[in-house]
Motif scaffolding. Structure first.
Motif, mmCIF file in Angstrom:
data_model
loop_
_atom_site.group_PDB
_atom_site.id
_atom_site.type_symbol
_atom_site.label_atom_id
_atom_site.label_comp_id
_atom_site.label_asym_id
_atom_site.label_seq_id
_atom_site.Cartn_x
_atom_site.Cartn_y
_atom_site.Cartn_z
ATOM 1 N N PRO A 420 23.269 54.984 53.130
ATOM 2 C CA PRO A 420 24.535 54.377 53.552
ATOM 3 C C PRO A 420 24.522 52.851 53.494
ATOM 4 C CG PRO A 420 23.854 56.111 55.064
ATOM 5 C CD PRO A 420 22.708 55.889 54.133
ATOM 6 N N GLU A 421 23.367 52.245 53.788
ATOM 7 C CA GLU A 421 23.307 50.784 53.724
ATOM 8 C C GLU A 421 23.451 50.296 52.292
ATOM 9 O OE1 GLU A 421 19.630 48.956 54.777
ATOM 10 O OE2 GLU A 421 20.598 47.167 55.562
ATOM 11 N N GLY A 422 22.917 51.074 51.349
ATOM 12 C CA GLY A 422 23.055 50.692 49.949
ATOM 13 C C GLY A 422 24.491 50.710 49.468
ATOM 14 N N ASP A 423 25.327 51.568 50.075
ATOM 15 C CA ASP A 423 26.738 51.629 49.685
ATOM 16 C C ASP A 423 27.492 50.366 50.073
ATOM 17 O OD1 ASP A 423 26.315 54.129 48.653
ATOM 18 O OD2 ASP A 423 26.926 55.176 50.497
ATOM 19 N N LEU A 424 26.952 49.621 51.030
ATOM 20 C CA LEU A 424 27.622 48.398 51.469
ATOM 21 C C LEU A 424 27.363 47.231 50.541
ATOM 22 C CD1 LEU A 424 26.946 48.564 55.320
ATOM 23 C CD2 LEU A 424 28.996 49.280 54.079
ATOM 24 N N PHE A 425 26.347 47.332 49.678
ATOM 25 C CA PHE A 425 26.008 46.242 48.769
ATOM 26 C C PHE A 425 26.259 46.720 47.339
ATOM 27 C CE2 PHE A 425 23.865 45.252 52.641
ATOM 28 C CZ PHE A 425 23.779 43.876 52.694
ATOM 29 N N ARG A 426 27.329 46.202 46.760
ATOM 30 C CA ARG A 426 27.743 46.650 45.425
ATOM 31 C C ARG A 426 27.977 45.443 44.511
ATOM 32 N NH1 ARG A 426 30.030 51.766 45.078
ATOM 33 N NH2 ARG A 426 29.070 53.171 46.579
ATOM 34 N N ASN A 427 27.838 45.659 43.206
ATOM 35 C CA ASN A 427 28.111 44.641 42.211
ATOM 36 C C ASN A 427 28.958 45.247 41.105
ATOM 37 O OD1 ASN A 427 26.442 42.011 42.671
ATOM 38 N ND2 ASN A 427 25.042 43.673 43.179
ATOM 39 N N ALA A 428 29.823 44.418 40.531
ATOM 40 C CA ALA A 428 30.604 44.824 39.369
ATOM 41 C C ALA A 428 30.876 43.578 38.541
ATOM 42 C CB ALA A 428 31.914 45.480 39.787
ATOM 43 N N ALA A 429 30.804 43.675 37.218
ATOM 44 C CA ALA A 429 30.981 42.518 36.344
ATOM 45 C C ALA A 429 31.795 42.907 35.120
ATOM 46 C CB ALA A 429 29.624 41.950 35.923
ATOM 47 N N LEU A 430 32.524 41.943 34.582
ATOM 48 C CA LEU A 430 33.366 42.145 33.397
ATOM 49 C C LEU A 430 33.258 40.923 32.503
ATOM 50 C CD1 LEU A 430 35.618 43.717 31.841
ATOM 51 C CD2 LEU A 430 37.266 42.393 33.235
ATOM 52 N N GLU A 431 32.952 41.145 31.223
ATOM 53 C CA GLU A 431 32.937 40.059 30.253
ATOM 54 C C GLU A 431 34.364 39.768 29.813
ATOM 55 O OE1 GLU A 431 30.299 38.381 29.512
ATOM 56 O OE2 GLU A 431 28.871 39.681 30.557
ATOM 57 N N LEU A 432 34.763 38.477 29.892
ATOM 58 C CA LEU A 432 36.107 38.065 29.517
ATOM 59 C C LEU A 432 36.057 37.496 28.104
ATOM 60 C CD1 LEU A 432 37.126 36.307 32.850
ATOM 61 C CD2 LEU A 432 37.712 38.613 32.099
ATOM 62 N N LEU A 433 36.764 38.140 27.176
ATOM 63 C CA LEU A 433 36.707 37.732 25.777
ATOM 64 C C LEU A 433 37.767 36.709 25.426
ATOM 65 C CD1 LEU A 433 36.085 41.251 24.213
ATOM 66 C CD2 LEU A 433 34.410 39.523 24.898
ATOM 67 N N GLY A 434 38.630 36.331 26.364
ATOM 68 C CA GLY A 434 39.676 35.358 26.073
ATOM 69 C C GLY A 434 40.917 36.017 25.520
ATOM 70 N N GLY A 435 41.924 35.192 25.277
ATOM 71 C CA GLY A 435 43.178 35.716 24.752
ATOM 72 C C GLY A 435 44.151 36.028 25.868
ATOM 73 N N VAL A 436 45.360 36.415 25.482
ATOM 74 C CA VAL A 436 46.418 36.632 26.456
ATOM 75 C C VAL A 436 46.160 37.866 27.304
ATOM 76 C CG1 VAL A 436 48.165 35.450 25.077
ATOM 77 C CG2 VAL A 436 47.750 37.890 24.722
ATOM 78 N N GLU A 437 45.332 38.795 26.799
ATOM 79 C CA GLU A 437 45.083 40.016 27.564
ATOM 80 C C GLU A 437 43.968 39.859 28.584
ATOM 81 O OE1 GLU A 437 42.053 39.907 24.409
ATOM 82 O OE2 GLU A 437 44.188 39.454 24.542
ATOM 83 N N ALA A 438 43.263 38.712 28.619
ATOM 84 C CA ALA A 438 42.120 38.539 29.506
ATOM 85 C C ALA A 438 42.540 38.581 30.974
ATOM 86 C CB ALA A 438 41.398 37.232 29.196
ATOM 87 N N ALA A 439 43.611 37.867 31.326
ATOM 88 C CA ALA A 439 44.041 37.828 32.721
ATOM 89 C C ALA A 439 44.496 39.201 33.209
ATOM 90 C CB ALA A 439 45.147 36.786 32.888
ATOM 91 N N PRO A 440 45.369 39.942 32.470
ATOM 92 C CA PRO A 440 45.732 41.292 32.940
ATOM 93 C C PRO A 440 44.526 42.224 33.057
ATOM 94 C CG PRO A 440 47.280 40.550 31.258
ATOM 95 C CD PRO A 440 46.163 39.560 31.276
ATOM 96 N N ARG A 441 43.578 42.144 32.119
ATOM 97 C CA ARG A 441 42.379 42.991 32.205
ATOM 98 C C ARG A 441 41.566 42.665 33.459
ATOM 99 N NH1 ARG A 441 38.650 41.990 28.720
ATOM 100 N NH2 ARG A 441 37.566 43.969 29.081
ATOM 101 N N ALA A 442 41.460 41.383 33.753
ATOM 102 C CA ALA A 442 40.704 40.978 34.924
ATOM 103 C C ALA A 442 41.366 41.489 36.197
ATOM 104 C CB ALA A 442 40.569 39.460 34.964
ATOM 105 N N ARG A 443 42.714 41.395 36.273
ATOM 106 C CA ARG A 443 43.412 41.882 37.463
ATOM 107 C C ARG A 443 43.262 43.392 37.602
ATOM 108 N NH1 ARG A 443 47.227 37.859 35.919
ATOM 109 N NH2 ARG A 443 48.427 39.409 34.716
ATOM 110 N N ALA A 444 43.379 44.105 36.502
ATOM 111 C CA ALA A 444 43.242 45.561 36.569
ATOM 112 C C ALA A 444 41.813 45.953 36.953
ATOM 113 C CB ALA A 444 43.617 46.168 35.207
ATOM 114 N N PHE A 445 40.841 45.240 36.418
ATOM 115 C CA PHE A 445 39.443 45.537 36.763
ATOM 116 C C PHE A 445 39.182 45.283 38.240
ATOM 117 C CE2 PHE A 445 35.073 43.946 37.320
ATOM 118 C CZ PHE A 445 34.352 45.046 36.870
ATOM 119 N N ALA A 446 39.641 44.136 38.755
ATOM 120 C CA ALA A 446 39.438 43.816 40.161
ATOM 121 C C ALA A 446 40.134 44.824 41.059
ATOM 122 C CB ALA A 446 39.937 42.402 40.458
#
Length: 551
Positions: A420-446
């Protein structure tokens, strides 16, 4: 007892008699510069009264007039043969013939009777320095054997000669009291300048201890500190100012304050030491200090550090193997003219790192490497909480209350979290390739990540908004490569965006007609904290964090 008989055996009497025999000269040579013996019948040339010789002076009259305390005891039970007037004035009249244990209680209380036995047995004088007697004054007692002509040592006598040293004893006590006050002042200053309560980062468990030197050693300038940098990163520092006393503690306080200020700039460790080196020279060109400054980033699993003449960091992995981080190391702070460099050592989950000062491992009769090796062996078998490890290391090094040097130890652990303690510590990452779709992808990922982490709706929306603004700022002002990283701990949510441009953003007031410039202001308003730093490989990282609701 016949006092005259015993006084003839006083120390020096035989030597003076032998000296007169050896130095006697014939009358026909006295004109060549010889000095006639001091005899009673010698008549001075100026007609003054004759001067008696030393041998003809009445010994008892002489001893009665000296200000020192004199007593003569005889036999194995030290029966009183004589006490002079000064002794009687100090302790009262003492009856002749009585044993010392009964008639000389003042000597018994001072523990002088066993000393009299030693003098009788050995035939050698003994001295007891600066003892406070029942009359409130301090005396130095000298016990000298006086042997009978035909008897053995046990039948001899002992001459007790006591000199009043009260003034000297009181002056020495005043000096000791002054030194105690100075040491207490230095210890108080030292402890007040050390952190009263260590900061406890989310990803590390930390404990520290400080042990001042014993009462015979002046306080040194050891210090340590833990500084949370934000974005999940933590700075750790330990140092030692050369020298002792209030001055060393004051310099230590200035350096520790400067470290905290420089740490807020979130600079690489070697740049922090470079700034400290210049400051140490300005504080006191004759005062040098050793220091190690390290930064832990949970995303990297390493401890990045720089050392200015300090002892190497020790790291114990989860299997008990101890690694010594001994490179790179530069000269101490205050020497100038050196470019410091940063190194790194792995600090994976389950590892324990130890930072310490030389008082823990340095011994006068041992090489320093032997002390470090002994600490490595102690660390390899030390388990438990950081405080338990800290205490075990101090005990294994033999540090006690009368240790001759200050000791500072800082222990940090990167726990291996499971269940259960391990569930409290999480990581997630996304590579941003640029372009007009980068911001919507980032919002959807978050949004998807925060939903999976089961955050409340209001925290979810704030996290998505902050992600959008940080990514938009990076797309407009930064350069590839770009990356979004989300991290949660048991206390906070951290959002970080990195890119290849090293120009750090700053918060500014946007005018009503401006089309941009509000992103960082929005992030600073909605987040608990935010900041930026340059990354080692070039570029920058901009982050913000939100405190999680309790429970």
């Amino acid at each position: 007892m016949n006092f005259t008989r015993w006084s003839a055996r006083l120390p020096g009497t035989q030597r003076r008699a032998a000296a007169r025999t050896e130095t006697a000269v014939s009358p026909d040579r006295r004109g060549e510069g010889s000095v006639p013996a001091a005899r009673a019948e010698h008549q001075p040339a100026d007609g003054a009264p004759p001067v008696p010789a030393v041998d003809e002076l009445p010994t008892r009259d002489v001893l009665d007039r000296v200000p020192a305390l004199v007593a003569l005891v005889h036999g194995p039970d030290h029966r009183i043969a004589y006490v002079n007037d000064a002794y009687a004035a100090a302790f009262g009249v003492r009856p002749p013939g009585a044993p010392a244990r009964e008639a000389l209680p003042e000597l018994a209380e001072l523990g002088l009777l066993p000393l009299l036995d030693q003098v009788l047995r050995s035939g050698k004088p003994r001295t007891l320095k600066s003892r406070k007697a029942v009359d409130g004054r301090s005396y130095t007692f000298t016990c000298t054997p006086v042997a009978d002509d035909g008897g053995d040592g046990a039948d001899g006598a002992v001459l007790v000669f006591a000199t009043d040293v009260t003034d000297h004893a009181e002056a020495a006590e005043r000096l000791r009291a002054s030194e105690r006050r100075q040491r207490e002042t230095a210890v108080t200053l030292q402890r007040s300048l050390l952190p009263q309560e260590l900061e406890q980062p989310d990803d590390l468990r930390i404990a520290a201890t400080y042990q001042p030197g014993g009462t015979e050693a002046a306080v040194g300038g050891d210090w340590y500190d833990v500084i949370t940098l934000g974005g999940g990163r933590t700075a750790l520092v330990i140092g030692d100012v050369m020298g002792r006393g209030v001055r060393a503690a004051a310099v230590m306080g200035q350096l520790r304050t400067a470290v905290r200020a420089y740490a807020r700039l979130d600079l690489p460790p070697h740049e922090v030491l470079q700034l400290l080196d210049g400051l140490a020279t300005e504080i006191d060109a004759n005062q040098i200090a050793t220091c190690v400054y390290a930064v832990h980033d949970p995303n990297e699993g390493r401890l990045v550090y720089a050392s200015a003449g300090h002892l190497p960091i020790l790291v114990r992995d989860e299997n008990g193997t101890v690694v010594r981080a001994d490179e790179p190391t530069g000269p101490p702070l205050g020497t100038g003219g050196w470019m410091h460099a940063s190194g790194s050592i792995a600090l994976s989950p389950g590892s324990t790192a130890v930072l310490y000062t030389d008082g823990l491992v340095e011994r006068r009769n041992e090489d320093l490497d032997e002390g470090i090796a002994a600490l490595e062996r102690a660390l390899s078998g030390a388990t438990g909480t950081p405080q338990v490890v800290c205490d075990r290391l101090v005990r294994s090094a033999g540090v006690t209350a009368d240790h001759d040097d200050d000791v500072a130890v800082l222990v940090l652990q990167h726990p291996a979290r499971t269940g259960p303690e391990g569930d409290l510590f999480r990581n997630a990452a996304l590579e941003l390739l640029g372009g007009v779709e980068a911001a919507p992808r980032a919002r959807a990922f978050a949004s998807g990540v925060l939903t999976s982490w089961r955050f409340p709706a209001d925290l979810h929306d704030l996290g998505v908004l902050a992600t959008s603004e940080l990514v938009a700022n990076s797309l407009q002002h930064g350069t590839p490569p770009m990356r979004l990283r989300l991290r949660r701990t048991d206390r906070r949510l951290i959002i970080e965006v990195t890119d290849g441009d090293d120009h750090l953003p700053r918060r500014r007031r946007a005018e009503p007609g401006d089309e941009s410039g509000r992103g960082i202001a929005i992030v600073a308003t909605i987040a608990s904290n935010w900041g930026s730093r340059r990354t080692p490989g070039g570029g920058k990282a901009v982050w913000c964090e939100f405190l999680l609701p309790r429970g």
